[in-house]
Design a protein around this motif. Sequence first.
Motif, PDB file in Angstrom:
ATOM      1  N   ALA A 111       0.842  -1.208   0.000  1.00  0.00           N
ATOM      2  CA  ALA A 111       0.000   0.000   0.000  1.00  0.00           C
ATOM      3  C   ALA A 111       0.873   1.252   0.000  1.00  0.00           C
ATOM      4  CB  ALA A 111      -0.936  -0.007   1.198  1.00  0.00           C
ATOM      5  N   GLN A 112       1.940   1.226   0.774  1.00  0.00           N
ATOM      6  CA  GLN A 112       2.863   2.374   0.814  1.00  0.00           C
ATOM      7  C   GLN A 112       3.537   2.563  -0.541  1.00  0.00           C
ATOM      8  OE1 GLN A 112       3.494   4.477   3.581  1.00  0.00           O
ATOM      9  NE2 GLN A 112       4.543   5.690   2.049  1.00  0.00           N
ATOM     10  N   SER A 113       3.987   1.475  -1.142  1.00  0.00           N
ATOM     11  CA  SER A 113       4.709   1.583  -2.413  1.00  0.00           C
ATOM     12  C   SER A 113       3.819   2.044  -3.563  1.00  0.00           C
ATOM     13  CB  SER A 113       5.361   0.242  -2.772  1.00  0.00           C
ATOM     14  OG  SER A 113       4.395  -0.694  -3.221  1.00  0.00           O
ATOM     15  N   HIS A 137      -4.954   7.513   2.537  1.00  0.00           N
ATOM     16  CA  HIS A 137      -5.626   6.635   3.491  1.00  0.00           C
ATOM     17  C   HIS A 137      -4.680   6.255   4.616  1.00  0.00           C
ATOM     18  CE1 HIS A 137      -9.016   5.768   0.748  1.00  0.00           C
ATOM     19  NE2 HIS A 137      -8.106   5.764  -0.205  1.00  0.00           N
ATOM     20  N   SER A 138      -5.258   5.861   5.742  1.00  0.00           N
ATOM     21  CA  SER A 138      -4.486   5.224   6.805  1.00  0.00           C
ATOM     22  C   SER A 138      -5.320   4.065   7.330  1.00  0.00           C
ATOM     23  CB  SER A 138      -4.142   6.210   7.930  1.00  0.00           C
ATOM     24  OG  SER A 138      -5.215   6.360   8.827  1.00  0.00           O
ATOM     25  N   VAL A 139      -4.726   3.239   8.126  1.00  0.00           N
ATOM     26  CA  VAL A 139      -5.451   2.093   8.659  1.00  0.00           C
ATOM     27  C   VAL A 139      -6.541   2.549   9.619  1.00  0.00           C
ATOM     28  CG1 VAL A 139      -5.253   0.033  10.105  1.00  0.00           C
ATOM     29  CG2 VAL A 139      -3.554   0.470   8.328  1.00  0.00           C
ATOM     30  N   ASP A 140      -6.219   3.481  10.510  1.00  0.00           N
ATOM     31  CA  ASP A 140      -7.123   3.831  11.605  1.00  0.00           C
ATOM     32  C   ASP A 140      -7.862   5.158  11.480  1.00  0.00           C
ATOM     33  OD1 ASP A 140      -6.551   1.542  13.301  1.00  0.00           O
ATOM     34  OD2 ASP A 140      -4.553   2.412  13.521  1.00  0.00           O
ATOM     35  N   ALA A 151      -4.151  -5.307  -6.579  1.00  0.00           N
ATOM     36  CA  ALA A 151      -5.423  -4.762  -6.097  1.00  0.00           C
ATOM     37  C   ALA A 151      -6.169  -5.796  -5.261  1.00  0.00           C
ATOM     38  CB  ALA A 151      -6.284  -4.304  -7.270  1.00  0.00           C
ATOM     39  N   LYS A 152      -6.142  -7.042  -5.676  1.00  0.00           N
ATOM     40  CA  LYS A 152      -6.796  -8.121  -4.929  1.00  0.00           C
ATOM     41  C   LYS A 152      -6.113  -8.312  -3.575  1.00  0.00           C
ATOM     42  CE  LYS A 152      -9.313 -12.032  -4.634  1.00  0.00           C
ATOM     43  NZ  LYS A 152      -9.833 -12.088  -3.305  1.00  0.00           N
ATOM     44  N   ARG A 153      -4.782  -8.302  -3.555  1.00  0.00           N
ATOM     45  CA  ARG A 153      -4.052  -8.415  -2.287  1.00  0.00           C
ATOM     46  C   ARG A 153      -4.408  -7.272  -1.344  1.00  0.00           C
ATOM     47  NH1 ARG A 153       2.097  -8.497  -3.485  1.00  0.00           N
ATOM     48  NH2 ARG A 153       2.150  -8.079  -1.248  1.00  0.00           N
ATOM     49  N   LEU A 154      -4.440  -6.056  -1.885  1.00  0.00           N
ATOM     50  CA  LEU A 154      -4.768  -4.894  -1.067  1.00  0.00           C
ATOM     51  C   LEU A 154      -6.203  -4.976  -0.553  1.00  0.00           C
ATOM     52  CD1 LEU A 154      -3.007  -2.157  -3.209  1.00  0.00           C
ATOM     53  CD2 LEU A 154      -2.382  -2.829  -0.874  1.00  0.00           C
TER      54      LEU A 154
END
Length: 106
Positions: free
Chosen positions: A29-31, A38-41, A94-97
């Motif tokens: 996601a960072q790369s 976006h962020s996780v939280d 995209a599927k992994r993310l």
Amino acid sequence: MKLIAISALTGLVLATSQFAQAADEKALAQSKNCLACHSVDNKVVGPAYKDVAAKYAGQKDASSQLAHKIMAGGGGVWGPIPMPANPQVNAAEAKRLADWILGLKP
């Protein structure tokens, strides 16, 4: 006693593997510059990934829908700011993310 120790060790190995995979997905996601908006939280420009996971929880085909949005972009679901298309993200990424995001616990 040996069975308990093996079971505990197996659980530890699985937990360590899941943690490493989550770190790999966050690095992906960072790369791909996902974490610029976006962020996780917490909401940044776009929604927090945990909020996305909660919104899609239990929906059929949520992973494929989210993967498509990651690549093609979208708008109107989370407010007036649209998410741009991400041509640098291929279908497998995209599927992994999407799977990683949907696996986050709110």
